[in-house]
Design an enzyme around this catalytic site. Structure first.
Site, short mmCIF file in Angstrom:
data_model
loop_
_atom_site.label_atom_id
_atom_site.label_comp_id
_atom_site.label_asym_id
_atom_site.label_seq_id
_atom_site.Cartn_x
_atom_site.Cartn_y
_atom_site.Cartn_z
N ILE A 75 0.84 -1.20 0.00
CA ILE A 75 0.00 0.00 0.00
C ILE A 75 0.88 1.25 0.00
CG2 ILE A 75 -1.88 1.22 1.20
CD1 ILE A 75 -2.53 -1.61 2.45
N ASP A 110 15.69 0.57 10.55
CA ASP A 110 14.55 0.05 11.30
C ASP A 110 14.03 1.12 12.27
OD1 ASP A 110 13.79 -3.23 12.40
OD2 ASP A 110 12.86 -1.36 13.11
N SER A 166 -7.00 -0.52 10.45
CA SER A 166 -7.62 -1.68 9.79
C SER A 166 -9.03 -1.92 10.32
CB SER A 166 -6.77 -2.93 10.05
OG SER A 166 -7.44 -4.10 9.64
N TYR A 175 -1.81 -8.95 15.91
CA TYR A 175 -1.71 -7.95 14.83
C TYR A 175 -2.86 -6.95 14.97
CZ TYR A 175 -2.99 -5.86 10.43
OH TYR A 175 -3.40 -4.96 9.48
N LYS A 196 -3.13 -2.62 16.14
CA LYS A 196 -3.84 -1.51 15.47
C LYS A 196 -4.73 -0.77 16.47
CE LYS A 196 -2.22 -2.12 11.33
NZ LYS A 196 -1.25 -1.14 10.77
C1 WQD Z 1 -10.15 -12.97 2.78
C2 WQD Z 1 -11.17 -14.09 2.66
C3 WQD Z 1 -10.54 -16.03 3.94
C4 WQD Z 1 -6.99 -17.09 1.65
C5 WQD Z 1 -6.62 -10.03 6.71
C6 WQD Z 1 -6.36 -9.17 7.91
C7 WQD Z 1 -6.52 -7.73 7.52
C8 WQD Z 1 -5.56 -7.45 6.42
C9 WQD Z 1 -5.95 -8.30 5.21
C10 WQD Z 1 -3.29 -6.89 6.83
C11 WQD Z 1 -11.41 -14.78 4.01
C12 WQD Z 1 -10.57 -16.34 2.45
C13 WQD Z 1 -8.13 -16.44 2.11
C14 WQD Z 1 -7.11 -18.38 1.08
C15 WQD Z 1 -9.49 -18.30 1.43
N1 WQD Z 1 -4.26 -7.76 6.83
N2 WQD Z 1 -9.36 -17.04 1.98
N3 WQD Z 1 -8.36 -18.94 0.98
O1 WQD Z 1 -8.46 -12.38 6.57
O2 WQD Z 1 -10.14 -10.77 5.51
O3 WQD Z 1 -7.96 -9.89 6.33
O4 WQD Z 1 -5.81 -9.67 5.62
O5 WQD Z 1 -3.31 -5.73 6.50
O6 WQD Z 1 -6.24 -6.91 8.62
O7 WQD Z 1 -7.33 -9.48 8.90
O8 WQD Z 1 -8.01 -11.30 4.31
O9 WQD Z 1 -7.28 -12.21 2.13
O10 WQD Z 1 -6.66 -13.47 4.26
O11 WQD Z 1 -9.01 -13.49 3.47
O12 WQD Z 1 -10.60 -18.86 1.34
O13 WQD Z 1 -6.10 -19.04 0.65
O14 WQD Z 1 -10.63 -15.08 1.80
O15 WQD Z 1 -11.08 -17.13 4.67
O16 WQD Z 1 -12.77 -15.19 4.05
P1 WQD Z 1 -8.72 -11.17 5.74
P2 WQD Z 1 -7.65 -12.65 3.51
#
Ligand code: WQD
Length: 341
Positions: free
Chosen positions: A12, A58, A125, A150, A154
């Site tokens: 980002i 860092d 977030s 994590y 935040k």
């Molecule tokens: C999205 C959806 C998974 C991978 C997290 C953090 C958030 C930010 C973004 C850092 C969910 C599904 C995922 C896979 C799947 N992190 N999925 N198979 O968990 O919503 O958010 O990442 O900045 O703060 O909480 O994002 O992309 O991991 O998952 O089915 O191999 O896709 O279960 O429903 P998430 P994600």
């Protein structure tokens, strides 16, 4: 106007540097390259024609951070992305997450205060909301106990900001991201997951590229239209543009309070299967996936109420899911040539 972007070679961060430069801001990046690469500065220059200054150290190093802010006491503002962000890793290594994410935040804020740099935009977030009781989720929704260290960093960071602005000239805007995906249309920058991707979209594009055998869909027994979990996916460029709007709001003294919070989402929720179908539609490829058990810690459904960001911040996400998926695919096809030499 000179803006510091910490974590500016990250996903980002790099997209935000591009948008800042294209609005004629001078950008300095601090990055420890723990989750990104120095050549991203060259990739940014391919888009904007301007290579941002990159200082590699860092931010948990108090002395180096102090010296940086003394040298750059004329900064107009700071956009702070630098943090560790892997949810699963944070569960295994909580102290590393608290030390890194909060230690670097504190050092940056101290550096700002010592040099009377007042404008601070923070990368927060939607994870602070946990599983909201009411959808869509607005900025007034209650903060829920964090699901991971994590997410907790935040929440604690926002508390640190609220306490700090009371006793200093620092003003802060916390931008609560929903799910950033996609890549710049040039395919010169994008998401560079290290190792096996945790997030959905890079896993999809790597599966389609043949780097992964199949996508695991984590659960289809949620209380959603097709049973798979729903998220508010937002194009990373729309997200980046919001940071420029936020810093300009501060520079033009348009803030209503010294600490403001904005949800950055599209207001539309898509399921995992919706995302897969969009990918197949725009790329003309069939994705190999298998439905598995739910993933520990996942929430069922979340999407933003973006009204306050749209009306008060004056920002609105413009790109739809197809553009997000097409840009992610173009990046996957391109970047292994540019950056994986
Ligand atoms: C999205 C959806 C998974 C991978 C997290 C953090 C958030 C930010 C973004 C850092 C969910 C599904 C995922 C896979 C799947 N992190 N999925 N198979 O968990 O919503 O958010 O990442 O900045 O703060 O909480 O994002 O992309 O991991 O998952 O089915 O191999 O896709 O279960 O429903 P998430 P994600």
């Amino acid at each position: 106007m000179k803006i510091l972007v910490t974590g500016g070679t990250g996903y980002i961060g790099s997209h935000t540097v591009v948008e800042l430069q294209q609005q004629d801001y001078e950008v300095i990046i601090i990055d420890n390259l723990s989750n990104s690469r120095a050549e991203i500065a060259n990739q940014i220059a391919k888009i904007t024609g301007i290579k941002p200054t990159l200082e590699v150290f860092d931010l948990t190093d108090k002395q180096k951070t102090k010296a940086f802010f003394k040298k750059h006491h004329d900064l107009s503002g700071v956009i702070h992305f630098a943090a560790s962000k892997a949810v699963g890793e944070s569960v295994e290594k909580p102290l590393m997450y608290y030390a890194n994410n909060l230690g670097s935040l504190i050092n940056v804020l101290e550096g700002m205060i010592e040099n009377d740099i007042q404008n601070f935009v923070f990368s927060s977030s939607c994870t602070v909301y946990g599983q909201p009781d009411v959808l869509p989720v607005s900025e007034e929704a209650p903060i829920k106990p964090a699901e991971s260290p994590y997410g907790n960093t935040k929440q604690i960071a926002e508390e640190i900001l609220k306490d700090t602005i009371k006793v200093s000239n620092v003003k802060a805007i916390a931008l609560r991201y929903f799910n950033p995906i996609g890549a710049h249309e040039s395919a010169e920058i994008g998401e560079l997951p290290q190792g096996v991707p945790n997030n959905l979209v890079p896993y999809i594009t790597q599966t389609a590229k043949g780097i992964r055998d199949f996508l695991r869909v984590w659960g289809d027994d949620y209380n959603t239209p097709d049973g798979t979990a729903v998220r508010d996916y937002i194009h990373v460029v729309d997200l980046a543009k919001a940071h420029v709007v936020a810093i300009r709001r501060m520079l033009e003294n348009k803030m209503k309070n010294d600490f403001e919070v904005f949800n950055l989402g599209t207001g539309t929720g898509y399921s995992v299967l919706d995302v897969i179908k969009a990918f197949e539609r725009v790329t003309g490829t069939k994705l190999n996936y298998k439905v598995m058990e739910r993933r520990e810690g996942d929430i069922e459904k979340v999407w933003a109420d973006p009204t306050y960001s749209n009306t008060e911040l004056g920002w609105k996400a413009e790109k739809g899911l197809d553009v997000m998926m097409d840009s992610a695919w173009k990046w996957e096809l391109r970047y292994r040539k540019n950056l994986m030499k």
